[in-house]
Design a protein around this motif. Structure first.
Motif, short mmCIF file in Angstrom:
data_model
loop_
_atom_site.label_atom_id
_atom_site.label_comp_id
_atom_site.label_asym_id
_atom_site.label_seq_id
_atom_site.Cartn_x
_atom_site.Cartn_y
_atom_site.Cartn_z
N THR B 165 0.83 -1.21 0.00
CA THR B 165 0.00 0.00 0.00
C THR B 165 0.86 1.25 0.00
OG1 THR B 165 -0.10 0.03 2.42
CG2 THR B 165 -1.89 -1.10 1.24
N TYR B 166 0.25 2.33 -0.49
CA TYR B 166 0.85 3.65 -0.37
C TYR B 166 -0.27 4.63 -0.05
CZ TYR B 166 2.93 8.15 -1.48
OH TYR B 166 3.37 9.45 -1.40
N PHE B 167 -0.04 5.46 0.97
CA PHE B 167 -1.08 6.37 1.41
C PHE B 167 -0.78 7.79 0.95
CE2 PHE B 167 -3.29 9.08 4.51
CZ PHE B 167 -4.58 8.57 4.34
N ILE B 168 -1.75 8.42 0.29
CA ILE B 168 -1.63 9.82 -0.13
C ILE B 168 -2.36 10.67 0.90
CG2 ILE B 168 -2.06 11.51 -1.94
CD1 ILE B 168 -2.30 9.17 -3.91
N PRO B 169 -1.65 11.41 1.71
CA PRO B 169 -2.30 12.11 2.82
C PRO B 169 -2.93 13.42 2.40
CG PRO B 169 0.05 12.47 2.92
CD PRO B 169 -0.19 11.59 1.73
N ASN B 170 -3.76 13.40 1.40
CA ASN B 170 -4.42 14.63 0.95
C ASN B 170 -5.82 14.26 0.47
OD1 ASN B 170 -5.28 16.99 -0.29
ND2 ASN B 170 -3.20 17.53 -0.96
N ASN B 193 -2.59 0.55 -14.13
CA ASN B 193 -3.96 1.03 -14.30
C ASN B 193 -4.75 0.96 -13.00
OD1 ASN B 193 -3.83 1.45 -17.17
ND2 ASN B 193 -3.74 -0.78 -17.36
N LYS B 194 -5.51 2.01 -12.78
CA LYS B 194 -6.41 2.04 -11.61
C LYS B 194 -7.66 1.23 -11.91
CE LYS B 194 -8.68 5.88 -10.62
NZ LYS B 194 -10.10 5.52 -10.56
N PHE B 211 -5.75 -0.61 -6.81
CA PHE B 211 -7.05 -0.14 -6.38
C PHE B 211 -6.86 1.09 -5.49
CE2 PHE B 211 -7.35 -4.61 -7.26
CZ PHE B 211 -8.54 -4.73 -7.96
N VAL B 212 -7.89 1.93 -5.45
CA VAL B 212 -7.83 3.12 -4.62
C VAL B 212 -8.94 3.05 -3.58
CG1 VAL B 212 -8.02 5.64 -4.55
CG2 VAL B 212 -6.90 4.52 -6.49
N GLU B 213 -8.57 3.23 -2.34
CA GLU B 213 -9.58 3.25 -1.29
C GLU B 213 -9.53 4.58 -0.57
OE1 GLU B 213 -11.22 0.45 2.34
OE2 GLU B 213 -9.49 -0.15 1.19
N ARG B 214 -10.71 5.11 -0.33
CA ARG B 214 -10.78 6.43 0.29
C ARG B 214 -10.86 6.32 1.81
NH1 ARG B 214 -15.54 10.97 -0.55
NH2 ARG B 214 -15.13 12.01 1.41
N GLY B 218 -7.30 10.85 3.42
CA GLY B 218 -6.60 10.70 2.15
C GLY B 218 -6.99 9.45 1.41
N PHE B 219 -6.13 9.03 0.51
CA PHE B 219 -6.43 7.86 -0.31
C PHE B 219 -5.30 6.85 -0.20
CE2 PHE B 219 -8.83 11.32 -2.05
CZ PHE B 219 -10.04 10.74 -2.40
N GLU B 220 -5.68 5.59 -0.18
CA GLU B 220 -4.68 4.53 -0.12
C GLU B 220 -4.68 3.76 -1.43
OE1 GLU B 220 -3.45 1.88 3.47
OE2 GLU B 220 -5.01 0.80 2.40
N LEU B 221 -3.48 3.61 -1.99
CA LEU B 221 -3.32 2.79 -3.19
C LEU B 221 -3.00 1.36 -2.74
CD1 LEU B 221 -1.15 5.10 -5.48
CD2 LEU B 221 -3.59 5.23 -4.94
N GLN B 222 -3.74 0.41 -3.28
CA GLN B 222 -3.52 -0.99 -2.91
C GLN B 222 -3.03 -1.75 -4.13
OE1 GLN B 222 -4.35 -2.99 0.23
NE2 GLN B 222 -2.87 -4.13 -1.02
#
Lengths: 397, 580
Positions: B165-170, B193-194, B211-214, B218-222
């Motif tokens: 995972t990677y978390f986008i803190p915005n 691709n998302k 995948f993107v989870e809200r 922020g949003f987490e990329l899985q």
């Protein structure tokens, strides 16, 4: 349930109520009118179907909150044959009402795990449609229809596993049957799906099903094209002419028996949920329902019944003598007779005329879009004059 | 589906109190107490207030549990997750412009847009644009607004490789602008691709997807983890990410753009054709349109990533277009099968909208082809505008109303209709229940209302056949004449076209319109002229091609407000004029 209330921040209010009413208990006790002993039963934590709640009794027992001196005093009063009713009996009744989801209770869903509301097998009847709004949106018509009667059990069964049981079969006959048998309790044997294109007349190389007219039957080179897997032979004698509504290559018929025959609501639900866009559908019909369009004998129409003799000149062949030439094509037929001629073209004198309804559509060089049915019925507007009127064949061959 | 709020029990204090007293009175133990007495009344009040909190919380909780009754954005984010839809937070405004003076416009080129208040916003290209040989301008350059551009940020060391995972803190990023690229050691950055939905295919197991989870912050990329879908990121990979932080709706309605980065004599033209509808800039949202997601999420779940039914086509299209910044629904995007047309065009499914630029339409149609049944051909068709008018007659309760009072009532009803039943350039408009709405809203003055719906349209002189296909029964009786139109033909002959079905069955058939020639206001039925045909029940009229002057077709829809249970369902399907 108690932990849920704590989470909600409501438990503090309960304590507040307990504290206040304990201060009032003696006063209330003085207003008692009747002596009775209630046996409080502890029935907590049971998940119950919301729709089965009739009489609730005690679902939340407050016994453990009653000070011991009150219990002691209550027992003494009962021992003295005096009233034992206390403020706690009053409060227990309050909680009996508050936690009751039956008709006599507050009905706030506190008797159960409130998350059961989103369990299709436990939720209230009137909330099933809310579950369908998320997972079965195309079936919304069930809840607004006055003509469909879908039971709770069927709604539960269909929604459970809807992804695997229906959506993965969407657009297939399997999906269609699953929908009608599960949700609308239609007997499997009542459901018929017919594909009219298997009945359409097709080029078959001159082979016929009737053995009297068949060729090469000794090598099995005839039969239903669907059974054979090619167009090598077909039931020519039983086939239908292709049209735009019943018999064409992009059409199917769905019949679901008599239970919902003619019901538009169920037809709309089917179209919305399972019908592939772009494909023709005749819902509630069978091929046996097809009736060819016949002339309306009660309306203001007159019909002609074509005699081969009158139209003999349309044949283009050398069987008869040449009658004349139109646009380079030689017409052959019977020789014209006196009084038989209608329209004439550039010297052509054959006994032919144009059908009245086509007067405005056809020219010497354009056939345009004459309805093919006219060839069969030859019905025309009664206000138009037919060239066949008063036609006699005196002098005709 | 259902917008009715869930109501578990009484919500008004007095109702709660009365219900409690009624229950107490029914109990043998307490039936003789005086609950209106001062002390008892105080206790009952106290308990009723306590109950009031339970009621409020229980009802709110119950409503937030269901997709169609939830109000809070956080609830809908959770409720739509199992349906395969990720609700974004902000959406960037977009604009399409035409740029000259530069052969190429690189990805992430910055443009500035100035709104009417003089506030400057940054817009970025999100892909490489190249002018064709010998072409001076690049058409349909899409600009996406971003208050901040995160461009190629290396996140290799920030990734949680264990959880993948990677978390986008915005929380203010436009999710559709996220770009993830991975270099597996060969120096080539591959685009990942998302995915919003796992679909039904196991092919995703080995694909470059995420995948993107809200979350609230922020949003987490899985990325793919063991026994899950998609490839995993390994410790030898280099990963970089790009995205835009959005200003939301404040960047809408910007019509002045400048470029500050491209070399050369840059000129910018605004594309104002129907094929480039994003001008001035639009589509920016501060928060998601929750009504949109309530509508589209269940349909997307039902589609299961395939386009079979009409709703499937709508849902698949909507989700696809959302990734390009368009929000379409049944009001501005129409889908219809060829079997619905008269005459039918089987094997084809048509989409129509005015919301999408031409390149995106082509992309959409190509995308739909990959999702629909083989042999079904999705096509785009241009929108055609038609107009409806409705005449309203009302029955007054008081026959003695003055002229002024009647005029005021007329104005009020007209304003009511304009506010509620006047929709401009929309699809799938329902006019059901106009009469009932009038009687309910003007119940003091109006006892009944009767509505006649009229369709009329003017046509320019046309050398081609004019087809009017309104797909609703026309108010034409058999055994009687109904004039459809009149005009002067190309030979200068004044003609009137009339329908005259001979029987009830002919109302459902194509019959020729009768052509009357008018001389000195005297009509004569022509035996030689044929200017069209009609199918009254199908709502199909065909005229021409012989008109030399503008003419108007004017017919009433076959709808009677006197008939109980009759609903108006008027569907205008566009003529099939152009296909792409």
């Amino acid at each position: 349930m108690y932990s849920f209330l704590q989470t909600a921040g409501i438990s503090n209010n309960n304590h507040a109520v307990n504290n206040i009413v304990s201060l009032l208990s003696d006063t209330i006790d003085e207003t008692k009118k009747e002596s009775a002993v209630e046996l409080l039963q502890f029935r907590m934590g049971q998940n119950v179907n919301y729709n089965n709640v009739e009489e609730c009794g005690t679902l939340y027992d407050i016994t453990k909150f009653i000070p011991l001196w009150v219990v002691y005093e209550k027992e003494n009063r009962i021992g003295r044959l005096e009233s034992g009713t206390t403020i706690y009996d009053f409060l227990q009744k309050y909680y009996d009402w508050l936690y009751c989801d039956g008709p006599s209770g507050a009905q706030y869903g506190l008797s159960n795990n409130i998350l059961d509301l989103i369990d299709v097998k436990k939720t209230k009847d009137n909330l099933v449609k809310n579950l369908y709004s998320a997972y079965g949106d195309s079936f919304s018509g069930i809840f607004t229809s006055n003509t469909l009667d879908v039971g709770r059990a069927e709604l539960e069964q269909f929604l459970t596993g809807i992804r695997k049981n229906f959506y993965h079969r969407k657009g297939t006959e399997d999906g269609l049957r699953k929908l009608f048998t599960t949700l609308f309790v239609i007997d499997e044997s009542d459901i018929e799906v017919e594909i009219p294109k298997r009945l359409i007349i097709r080029l078959n190389g001159g082979k016929f099903y009737d053995p009297n007219f068949s060729f090469r039957t000794n090598i099995g080179d005839t039969g239903d094209y669907l059974e054979r897997g090619d167009l090598g032979g077909s039931y020519l004698n039983y086939s239908k002419l292709q049209d735009a509504t019943w018999f064409h290559d992009h059409n199917y018929l769905v019949f679901i028996g008599d239970k919902y025959n003619g019901n538009e609501d169920i037809a709309e639900i089917y179209r919305k949920s399972n019908h592939p866009a772009g494909i023709g559908l005749l819902f509630g019909k069978q091929v046996s329902d097809f009736t060819p369009v016949i002339p309306d004998t009660e309306s203001a129409q007159v019909c002609e019944y074509p005699m081969l003799k009158n139209y003999a000149a349309y044949g283009i062949s050398g069987t008869y003598q040449a009658l004349g030439v139109i646009n380079g094509a030689t017409f052959y037929g019977l020789t014209a007779c006196t009084g038989c001629c209608g329209a004439s073209f550039s010297g052509f004198t054959g006994p032919t005329f144009r059908f009245p309804s086509w007067t405005n559509l056809t020219t010497a060089s354009q056939f345009k879009d004459i309805n093919i049915l006219d060839f069969l019925t030859l019905c025309y507007d009664s206000t138009l004059a037919s060239p066949n009127n008063n036609l006699t064949c005196n002098g005709c061959p | 589906m259902s917008n009715n709020q869930v109501n578990l029990g009484k919500l008004e204090f007095e109702q709660i109190k009365d219900g409690l007293i009624e229950y107490m009175k029914s109990q043998t133990l307490l039936k003789d107490y005086n609950f209106k007495g001062s002390i008892m009344n105080s206790v009952i009040d106290l308990l009723a207030y306590n109950t009031f909190y339970y009621a409020l919380y229980s009802n709110m909780l119950a409503n937030e549990m269901f997709l169609d009754t939830a109000q809070r954005e956080e609830s809908l984010v959770s409720l739509t997750k199992p349906l395969g839809v990720t609700i974004p937070t902000r959406t960037s405004a977009r604009a399409n412009i035409r740029v000259g003076g530069s052969a190429t416009i690189p990805q992430f080129t910055r443009f500035t847009g100035i709104n009417n208040d003089g506030v400057i916003y940054n817009f970025y290209t999100y892909k490489l644009y190249e002018a064709g040989d010998g072409i001076d301008f690049i058409d349909d350059v899409e600009l996406i607004e971003g208050s901040e551009l995160i461009e190629h940020r290396n996140i290799t060391t920030s990734l949680d490789l264990t959880r993948q995972t990677y978390f986008i803190p915005n929380i203010n990023i436009d999710v559709s602008t996220i770009i993830v690229e991975v270099d597996s050691g060969d120096g080539i950055w591959n685009l990942w691709n998302k995915m919003d939905n796992i679909g039904d295919s196991t092919e995703n197991l080995s694909q470059r997807i995420y995948f993107v989870e809200r979350f609230d912050t922020g949003f987490e990329l899985q990325f793919g983890i063991e026994n899950s879908l998609g490839n995993s990121i390994v410790d030898t990979d280099n990963v970089r990410i790009s995205y835009l932080v959005s200003s939301g709706s404040s960047a809408n309605e910007i019509s002045t753009f400048r470029n500050v980065e491209l070399a050369g004599n840059i000129t910018i033209e605004i594309v104002t054709s129907n094929n480039s509808p994003n001008y001035p800039s639009k589509g920016g949202l501060d928060s998601p349109d929750l009504a949109y997601f309530k509508f589209i999420a269940p349909k997307f779940f039902a589609a299961q990533n395939r386009a079979v039914t009409k709703d499937d086509f709508l849902a698949i299209s909507a989700e696809y277009l959302r990734s390009k910044g368009y929000y379409v629904n049944k009001d501005n995007f129409n889908v219809f099968g060829g079997e619905e047309l008269t005459p039918p065009k089987y094997g084809r499914v048509f989409v129509a909208t005015e919301e999408i630029s031409t390149p995106d339409i082509l992309d959409l149609v190509a995308y739909l082809k990959t999702k629909c049944t083989v042999s079904i051909l999705p096509e785009y068709v241009n929108t055609v505008s038609d107009s409806l008018t409705y005449d309203v007659r009302v029955q007054l309760r008081n026959n003695n109303m003055s002229v002024a009072q009647k005029e005021q009532l007329r104005i009020n009803i007209k304003n009511f209709l304009l506010a509620n039943y006047s929709a401009v350039r929309k699809y799938n408009i329902s006019l059901s229940g106009i009469e009932q709405a009038i009687t309910e809203n003007f119940t003091v003055d109006v006892s009944a209302a009767f509505v006649t719906i009229n369709y009329n349209k003017s046509f320019a002189p046309n050398t081609a056949t004019t087809i009017i296909n309104i797909e609703n029964p026309l108010e034409i009786n058999f055994g009687a004449f109904t004039q459809i139109t009149q005009f002067t033909d190309i030979n200068g002959v004044e003609v009137r076209l009339k329908a005259f079905p001979l029987s009830s069955s002919q109302l459902s058939e194509f019959i020729n319109l009768r052509t009357y020639v008018v001389n000195n206001n005297v009509e004569t039925l022509s035996s030689t002229l044929n200017y069209g045909r009609i199918n009254a029940n199908a709502g199909y009229i065909e005229i021409g091609p012989y008109s030399s002057e503008l003419f108007t077709v004017d017919v009433n829809l076959k709808y009677s407000s006197f008939s109980s249970g009759t609903n108006i369902k008027f569907t205008i399907l566009p003529n099939l004029i152009e296909f792409i």
